[in-house]
Design a protein around this motif. Structure first.
Motif, PDB file in Angstrom:
ATOM      1  N   ASN A 123       0.820  -1.209   0.000  1.00 26.61           N
ATOM      2  CA  ASN A 123       0.000   0.000   0.000  1.00 26.61           C
ATOM      3  C   ASN A 123       0.857   1.264   0.000  1.00 26.61           C
ATOM      4  O   ASN A 123       0.418   2.313  -0.485  1.00 26.61           O
ATOM      5  CB  ASN A 123      -0.919   0.021   1.226  1.00 26.61           C
ATOM      6  N   GLN A 124       2.061   1.178   0.546  1.00 24.71           N
ATOM      7  CA  GLN A 124       2.942   2.340   0.642  1.00 24.71           C
ATOM      8  C   GLN A 124       3.783   2.532  -0.615  1.00 24.71           C
ATOM      9  O   GLN A 124       4.326   3.606  -0.842  1.00 24.71           O
ATOM     10  CB  GLN A 124       3.864   2.180   1.857  1.00 24.71           C
ATOM     11  N   ARG A 125       3.875   1.489  -1.435  1.00 29.60           N
ATOM     12  CA  ARG A 125       4.751   1.555  -2.609  1.00 29.60           C
ATOM     13  C   ARG A 125       4.002   1.702  -3.924  1.00 29.60           C
ATOM     14  O   ARG A 125       4.567   2.195  -4.902  1.00 29.60           O
ATOM     15  CB  ARG A 125       5.618   0.294  -2.678  1.00 29.60           C
ATOM     16  N   CYS A 126       2.764   1.241  -3.963  1.00 31.77           N
ATOM     17  CA  CYS A 126       2.037   1.170  -5.229  1.00 31.77           C
ATOM     18  C   CYS A 126       0.804   2.066  -5.230  1.00 31.77           C
ATOM     19  O   CYS A 126       0.291   2.433  -4.170  1.00 31.77           O
ATOM     20  CB  CYS A 126       1.609  -0.275  -5.511  1.00 31.77           C
ATOM     21  N   ASP A 127       0.339   2.384  -6.410  1.00 30.05           N
ATOM     22  CA  ASP A 127      -0.889   3.156  -6.572  1.00 30.05           C
ATOM     23  C   ASP A 127      -2.066   2.220  -6.326  1.00 30.05           C
ATOM     24  O   ASP A 127      -2.349   1.338  -7.125  1.00 30.05           O
ATOM     25  CB  ASP A 127      -0.955   3.736  -7.987  1.00 30.05           C
ATOM     26  N   MET A 128      -2.755   2.439  -5.212  1.00 29.46           N
ATOM     27  CA  MET A 128      -3.898   1.595  -4.853  1.00 29.46           C
ATOM     28  C   MET A 128      -5.214   2.356  -5.009  1.00 29.46           C
ATOM     29  O   MET A 128      -6.199   2.066  -4.345  1.00 29.46           O
ATOM     30  CB  MET A 128      -3.744   1.112  -3.403  1.00 29.46           C
ATOM     31  N   SER A 129      -5.211   3.354  -5.894  1.00 27.75           N
ATOM     32  CA  SER A 129      -6.392   4.199  -6.052  1.00 27.75           C
ATOM     33  C   SER A 129      -7.613   3.426  -6.545  1.00 27.75           C
ATOM     34  O   SER A 129      -8.749   3.900  -6.392  1.00 27.75           O
ATOM     35  CB  SER A 129      -6.093   5.358  -7.003  1.00 27.75           C
ATOM     36  N   PHE A 130      -7.400   2.230  -7.107  1.00 27.16           N
ATOM     37  CA  PHE A 130      -8.536   1.430  -7.554  1.00 27.16           C
ATOM     38  C   PHE A 130      -9.472   1.087  -6.395  1.00 27.16           C
ATOM     39  O   PHE A 130     -10.663   0.834  -6.599  1.00 27.16           O
ATOM     40  CB  PHE A 130      -8.060   0.142  -8.240  1.00 27.16           C
ATOM     41  N   LYS A 131      -8.937   1.125  -5.155  1.00 28.64           N
ATOM     42  CA  LYS A 131      -9.772   0.811  -3.997  1.00 28.64           C
ATOM     43  C   LYS A 131     -10.844   1.868  -3.752  1.00 28.64           C
ATOM     44  O   LYS A 131     -11.800   1.626  -3.018  1.00 28.64           O
ATOM     45  CB  LYS A 131      -8.901   0.669  -2.745  1.00 28.64           C
ATOM     46  N   MET A 132     -10.704   3.032  -4.379  1.00 31.83           N
ATOM     47  CA  MET A 132     -11.688   4.091  -4.197  1.00 31.83           C
ATOM     48  C   MET A 132     -13.037   3.737  -4.815  1.00 31.83           C
ATOM     49  O   MET A 132     -14.062   4.316  -4.449  1.00 31.83           O
ATOM     50  CB  MET A 132     -11.160   5.397  -4.798  1.00 31.83           C
ATOM     51  N   GLU A 133     -13.046   2.793  -5.751  1.00 25.38           N
ATOM     52  CA  GLU A 133     -14.295   2.439  -6.437  1.00 25.38           C
ATOM     53  C   GLU A 133     -15.335   1.904  -5.462  1.00 25.38           C
ATOM     54  O   GLU A 133     -16.518   2.242  -5.555  1.00 25.38           O
ATOM     55  CB  GLU A 133     -14.011   1.410  -7.525  1.00 25.38           C
ATOM     56  N   LEU A 134     -14.916   1.078  -4.541  1.00 24.39           N
ATOM     57  CA  LEU A 134     -15.862   0.516  -3.585  1.00 24.39           C
ATOM     58  C   LEU A 134     -16.445   1.614  -2.700  1.00 24.39           C
ATOM     59  O   LEU A 134     -17.649   1.619  -2.415  1.00 24.39           O
ATOM     60  CB  LEU A 134     -15.171  -0.543  -2.727  1.00 24.39           C
ATOM     61  N   GLY A 135     -15.610   2.560  -2.291  1.00 21.25           N
ATOM     62  CA  GLY A 135     -16.100   3.674  -1.488  1.00 21.25           C
ATOM     63  C   GLY A 135     -17.081   4.535  -2.279  1.00 21.25           C
ATOM     64  O   GLY A 135     -18.098   4.988  -1.739  1.00 21.25           O
ATOM     65  N   LYS A 136     -16.774   4.780  -3.541  1.00 24.61           N
ATOM     66  CA  LYS A 136     -17.649   5.577  -4.393  1.00 24.61           C
ATOM     67  C   LYS A 136     -19.029   4.943  -4.500  1.00 24.61           C
ATOM     68  O   LYS A 136     -20.057   5.626  -4.391  1.00 24.61           O
ATOM     69  CB  LYS A 136     -17.016   5.707  -5.780  1.00 24.61           C
ATOM     70  N   ARG A 137     -19.069   3.647  -4.683  1.00 22.84           N
ATOM     71  CA  ARG A 137     -20.362   2.969  -4.830  1.00 22.84           C
ATOM     72  C   ARG A 137     -21.128   2.916  -3.504  1.00 22.84           C
ATOM     73  O   ARG A 137     -22.355   2.949  -3.501  1.00 22.84           O
ATOM     74  CB  ARG A 137     -20.147   1.570  -5.400  1.00 22.84           C
ATOM     75  N   THR A 138     -20.410   2.839  -2.407  1.00 20.94           N
ATOM     76  CA  THR A 138     -21.078   2.879  -1.110  1.00 20.94           C
ATOM     77  C   THR A 138     -21.683   4.257  -0.866  1.00 20.94           C
ATOM     78  O   THR A 138     -22.801   4.378  -0.345  1.00 20.94           O
ATOM     79  CB  THR A 138     -20.092   2.522   0.012  1.00 20.94           C
ATOM     80  N   THR A 139     -20.951   5.291  -1.253  1.00 14.47           N
ATOM     81  CA  THR A 139     -21.485   6.647  -1.130  1.00 14.47           C
ATOM     82  C   THR A 139     -22.752   6.804  -1.962  1.00 14.47           C
ATOM     83  O   THR A 139     -23.735   7.415  -1.510  1.00 14.47           O
ATOM     84  CB  THR A 139     -20.429   7.673  -1.589  1.00 14.47           C
ATOM     85  N   GLU A 140     -22.753   6.256  -3.152  1.00 18.42           N
ATOM     86  CA  GLU A 140     -23.943   6.324  -3.997  1.00 18.42           C
ATOM     87  C   GLU A 140     -25.116   5.592  -3.363  1.00 18.42           C
ATOM     88  O   GLU A 140     -26.264   6.040  -3.454  1.00 18.42           O
ATOM     89  CB  GLU A 140     -23.628   5.734  -5.372  1.00 18.42           C
ATOM     90  N   ALA A 141     -24.842   4.481  -2.692  1.00 21.30           N
ATOM     91  CA  ALA A 141     -25.899   3.731  -2.014  1.00 21.30           C
ATOM     92  C   ALA A 141     -26.457   4.526  -0.835  1.00 21.30           C
ATOM     93  O   ALA A 141     -27.672   4.527  -0.587  1.00 21.30           O
ATOM     94  CB  ALA A 141     -25.360   2.380  -1.534  1.00 21.30           C
ATOM     95  N   VAL A 142     -25.577   5.219  -0.101  1.00 20.96           N
ATOM     96  CA  VAL A 142     -26.031   6.071   0.999  1.00 20.96           C
ATOM     97  C   VAL A 142     -26.897   7.206   0.444  1.00 20.96           C
ATOM     98  O   VAL A 142     -27.953   7.537   0.999  1.00 20.96           O
ATOM     99  CB  VAL A 142     -24.830   6.648   1.779  1.00 20.96           C
TER     100      VAL A 142
END
Length: 202
Positions: free
Chosen positions: A123-142
């Motif tokens: 997580n400290q060495r690589c671009d893990m921005s793909f993990k934002m997708e799950l948060g985005k969809r949860t926000t949409e559900a809220v």
């Protein structure tokens, strides 16, 4: 770890992608067992499949590249499962509940992958921005719950972040302190939904 497969010859034309998928699947299985990206080696993955290490390097430049591909695959599966659970619920509150329950149960059922996905050095060495997708969809559900008048109006992104932080905390404590007398995760998730989102559950 399982017993390595017998060594096999060169892949026929068109089978390179299949081998890549097998390498990723094997890495996922080993990461689940190890719970630590630093403990994984490309040679171990090759040995598990029964191929030369050079065959792995043809697809992945180094360990980080393979771990990142494995985490992308794992996260995509989680997003897909969450989407399907929400769609099957049929109403905004049930959909949000189903989505968050899947997020929680997957993390609880796959502690090794959870550690690599959220607590590892990759997580400290690589671009893990793909993990934002799950948060985005949860926000949409809220937001859907708010739009339907089933949750108090507010900043859906902030509510979603609080909810996900709480669920991650609940899962992380279970993963790292498994011997404590935990209540069922589903019950705690329901309580978090009620307190943090303000929805009414059956």
């Amino acid at each position: 770890m399982g017993t390595a497969s017998p060594s096999r010859g060169r892949n026929r034309r068109g089978q390179g992608e299949r081998l890549r998928e097998e390498i990723v699947a094997t890495a996922l299985r080993l990461l689940e067992e190890l719970g630590d990206d630093e403990a994984l080696s490309l040679r171990a993955v090759a040995r598990e499949i029964g191929i030369a290490a050079t065959s792995v390097y043809l697809h992945f430049a180094d360990r980080d590249a393979l771990v990142l591909a494995a985490m992308r695959s794992s996260h995509a599966d989680l997003v897909r499962a969450s989407d399907e659970a929400e769609a099957a619920a049929g109403d905004p509150v049930g959909g949000l509940r189903a989505r968050v329950q899947v997020m929680g149960s997957w993390s609880h059922d796959h502690p090794g992958l959870y550690k690599v996905l959220h607590e590892s050095t990759v997580n400290q060495r690589c671009d893990m921005s793909f993990k934002m997708e799950l948060g985005k969809r949860t926000t949409e559900a809220v937001q859907r719950c708010m739009d339907a008048g089933l949750a108090p109006a507010g900043d859906a992104a902030s509510v979603s972040l609080d909810l996900r932080a709480a669920v991650h905390g609940a899962v992380s404590m279970r993963v790292n302190q498994p011997d404590l007398p935990w209540e069922p995760l589903e019950e705690q998730v329901d309580r978090l939904l009620t307190k943090l989102v303000g929805v009414r559950l059956p």
